[in-house]
Write a protein that holds these residues in place. Sequence first.
Motif, PDB file in Angstrom:
ATOM      1  N   LEU A 159      32.427  43.843  24.203  1.00 30.71           N
ATOM      2  CA  LEU A 159      31.828  42.632  24.880  1.00 30.71           C
ATOM      3  C   LEU A 159      30.686  42.096  24.146  1.00 30.71           C
ATOM      4  O   LEU A 159      30.161  40.971  24.040  1.00 30.71           O
ATOM      5  N   SER A 160      29.688  43.087  23.338  1.00 30.55           N
ATOM      6  CA  SER A 160      28.605  42.659  22.629  1.00 30.55           C
ATOM      7  C   SER A 160      29.106  41.881  21.375  1.00 30.55           C
ATOM      8  O   SER A 160      28.575  40.733  21.170  1.00 30.55           O
ATOM      9  N   LEU A 161      30.259  42.128  20.866  1.00 33.92           N
ATOM     10  CA  LEU A 161      30.702  41.345  19.565  1.00 33.92           C
ATOM     11  C   LEU A 161      31.295  39.980  20.225  1.00 33.92           C
ATOM     12  O   LEU A 161      31.124  38.989  19.581  1.00 33.92           O
ATOM     13  N   ALA A 162      32.136  40.128  21.389  1.00 34.38           N
ATOM     14  CA  ALA A 162      32.197  38.904  21.981  1.00 34.38           C
ATOM     15  C   ALA A 162      31.153  37.886  22.275  1.00 34.38           C
ATOM     16  O   ALA A 162      31.375  36.592  22.069  1.00 34.38           O
ATOM     17  N   THR A 163      30.061  38.517  22.505  1.00 33.92           N
ATOM     18  CA  THR A 163      28.997  37.541  22.722  1.00 33.92           C
ATOM     19  C   THR A 163      28.428  36.678  21.485  1.00 33.92           C
ATOM     20  O   THR A 163      28.196  35.633  21.672  1.00 33.92           O
ATOM     21  N   VAL A 164      28.383  37.575  20.451  1.00 36.77           N
ATOM     22  CA  VAL A 164      28.058  37.033  18.968  1.00 36.77           C
ATOM     23  C   VAL A 164      29.025  35.929  18.726  1.00 36.77           C
ATOM     24  O   VAL A 164      28.842  34.599  18.209  1.00 36.77           O
ATOM     25  N   TRP A 215      31.857  26.884  25.771  1.00 39.55           N
ATOM     26  CA  TRP A 215      31.559  27.998  24.896  1.00 39.55           C
ATOM     27  C   TRP A 215      30.152  28.495  25.245  1.00 39.55           C
ATOM     28  O   TRP A 215      29.837  29.716  25.134  1.00 39.55           O
ATOM     29  N   LEU A 216      29.269  27.602  25.663  1.00 39.90           N
ATOM     30  CA  LEU A 216      27.831  28.024  26.098  1.00 39.90           C
ATOM     31  C   LEU A 216      27.934  29.021  27.224  1.00 39.90           C
ATOM     32  O   LEU A 216      27.079  29.919  27.326  1.00 39.90           O
ATOM     33  N   SER A 217      28.852  28.553  28.326  1.00 38.97           N
ATOM     34  CA  SER A 217      28.910  29.120  29.604  1.00 38.97           C
ATOM     35  C   SER A 217      29.804  30.591  29.228  1.00 38.97           C
ATOM     36  O   SER A 217      29.199  31.353  29.624  1.00 38.97           O
ATOM     37  N   ARG A 218      30.738  30.635  28.156  1.00 41.38           N
ATOM     38  CA  ARG A 218      31.230  31.819  28.114  1.00 41.38           C
ATOM     39  C   ARG A 218      30.400  32.747  27.342  1.00 41.38           C
ATOM     40  O   ARG A 218      30.400  33.910  27.604  1.00 41.38           O
ATOM     41  N   GLU A 219      29.598  32.199  26.425  1.00 38.08           N
ATOM     42  CA  GLU A 219      28.431  33.110  26.039  1.00 38.08           C
ATOM     43  C   GLU A 219      27.600  33.737  26.891  1.00 38.08           C
ATOM     44  O   GLU A 219      27.327  34.984  26.966  1.00 38.08           O
ATOM     45  N   ALA A 226      27.165  37.784  27.321  1.00 42.03           N
ATOM     46  CA  ALA A 226      26.032  38.432  27.248  1.00 42.03           C
ATOM     47  C   ALA A 226      25.674  39.336  28.387  1.00 42.03           C
ATOM     48  O   ALA A 226      25.508  40.398  28.280  1.00 42.03           O
ATOM     49  N   VAL A 227      25.903  38.781  29.636  1.00 45.26           N
ATOM     50  CA  VAL A 227      25.487  39.321  31.039  1.00 45.26           C
ATOM     51  C   VAL A 227      26.346  40.497  30.940  1.00 45.26           C
ATOM     52  O   VAL A 227      25.979  42.030  31.310  1.00 45.26           O
ATOM     53  N   ALA A 228      27.771  40.514  30.741  1.00 45.56           N
ATOM     54  CA  ALA A 228      28.515  41.719  30.776  1.00 45.56           C
ATOM     55  C   ALA A 228      28.326  42.589  30.042  1.00 45.56           C
ATOM     56  O   ALA A 228      28.390  44.112  30.133  1.00 45.56           O
ATOM     57  N   ALA A 229      28.041  42.264  28.764  1.00 48.61           N
ATOM     58  CA  ALA A 229      27.763  43.290  27.631  1.00 48.61           C
ATOM     59  C   ALA A 229      26.447  44.133  28.130  1.00 48.61           C
ATOM     60  O   ALA A 229      26.612  45.366  28.018  1.00 48.61           O
ATOM     61  N   LEU A 230      25.443  43.348  28.620  1.00 52.57           N
ATOM     62  CA  LEU A 230      24.164  44.053  28.806  1.00 52.57           C
ATOM     63  C   LEU A 230      24.342  45.085  29.931  1.00 52.57           C
ATOM     64  O   LEU A 230      23.821  46.172  30.114  1.00 52.57           O
TER      65      LEU A 230
END
Lengths: 292, 248
Positions: free
Chosen positions: A114-119, A75-79, A83-87
């Motif tokens: 994507l922002s929601l997915a990051t959180v 999950w840390l890798s997915r985060e 995060a990069v995709a959202a940004l």
Amino acid sequence: MHPAPSVILFTVLSGLGFGLLVFLGIGEPEVTGWTAFWFFLIAYALAVGGLVASTFHLGHPERALKAFSQWRSSWLSREAWAAVAALVVMGLHAAAAVFLGVTFTPLGWLGAALSLATVLATAMIYTQIRAVPRWNQVLTPLHLVSASLAGGALLAGQITPASVLLLVAGLIQVGHWKVGDARFAEVGQSLASATGLGAPGRIRAFAPPHTGTNYLLREMVHRVGRKHARKLRALALTFGYALPLGLILVPGAGHLLGGLAVLSHVAGMLASRWLFFAEAEHVVGLYYGARG
Amino acid sequence: MTCLPARTDRKLGLVIDLDTCVGCQACVVACKGWNTENYGAPLSDQDPYGPDPSGTFLNRVHTYEITPENAPAQIVHFPKSCLHCDDAPCVTVCPTGASYKRAEDGIVLVNESDCIGCGLCAWACPYGAREMDATARVMKKCTLCVDRIYNENLAEEDREPACVRTCPTGARHFGDLADPDSAVSRLVADRAGLDLMPDLGTKPVNKYLPPRPRDRWEDASVLAPFLEPVADSPQGFLGWLDRALERL
Ligand code: SF4
Ligand code: SF4
Ligand code: SF4
């Protein structure tokens, strides 16, 4: 668990930043030009600032790029990916809004998702850990996502969504504490199950394995006074949820009250996040005779 | 790759006999000695001779007291190192691929040059088997002495983990727990070897042999029978004295 300032700042700030990006993505408020510039600046400062803070707790931040490699299991890798995709997506959306004065709705919605997915991915890092029963519950992702959305709505100046979300997030916060308080007992691990020495009779820790402290005790066997915790919970609820809700509901509340509401919310969330770590009991404490 | 292998051909691990361990800490010292100068970064100490010593160890010995019903309390020494779990949660959480489980023998290792020192794997391990080294700032854990057990430069009898080799009471056994006929598997079967915190679903490879039931109050001492009161109501002179005193 040890409440490390870098991780508290990271989760609170980037939670707020990505929460704001969700609202900017779905066009609440629909902004262009300079107004958009300031909104996106604040969102990026919070989101990126939080991510930078998180690298301070790494032993080898210079190898951080390697953290993108294991998205299949971690999950840390997915985060990191989310995060990069959202940004990147929200960056394109922002550039269009600021420089061209246009908004591409689908792009915005994709960025919001994507922002929601990051959180959510951040929340799952904690939720997945079975060795910390307080985190390992359904309300953990709900708590972190709802708090992020409430803060985002507050920053976006969306009074109605912000009021509803603050109320909902506050209720989930209380639920997370209540369920969390019972989780350790519910999971049922004890010194007897940790050592397999349950059957012969009562067991207690007789002598520690080392005279000084160690990494395990520093990192995972943090103890908070119950009185202390109760006070902090009250402060977190008041400043994080109740006061901002009251402030934005004042008729004709302008930027000043809105700003105060945001500051109060951030202060409350810092207290809440400190407790999130400090109160989380790791089962390894059992080996050291902590928690029955 | 931090996905776990679907199956491992062998399951190398330790069987620890809680009945025999006397808590001498020799395995702790042997482990630190071997591993500080072999695989990966040294196991550093902070303030070792000062007032607040602390350091990295891959194996630690706890001590517990159990009080069985109707029997005297018993001290149990409890060595604890990585259990090389089949379903190792420490591996799957690792974002970099530094933590991995070997398909050929099931050993769980950390590739230190990939480790970013995030500490997540230590959080995921229920047993406290991973420690971040404060100097090297990478994650350290038991390697099952992977650099001894296959090491052809060592004499045959030294090709086993340092802790096993050094234990003066033979409380630590090393072998393949996937092979039901191996000496370790037979020990586990004979002595009802058990898993630590099995409900957490980690499927540890290492097993612990519970202490055998020991002393009972009745046979706490060989002299006990001679200390029993000879008769409940005294006879003869003592009986007369007893009755005389009673009457006073
Ligand atoms: S004992 Fe801990 S570190 Fe070792 S494999 Fe199991 S979970 Fe991982
Ligand atoms: S501390 Fe190192 S080995 Fe452990 S999860 Fe992080 S990167 Fe992986
Ligand atoms: S197998 Fe090797 S690394 Fe593991 S506890 Fe024993 S001596 Fe230490």
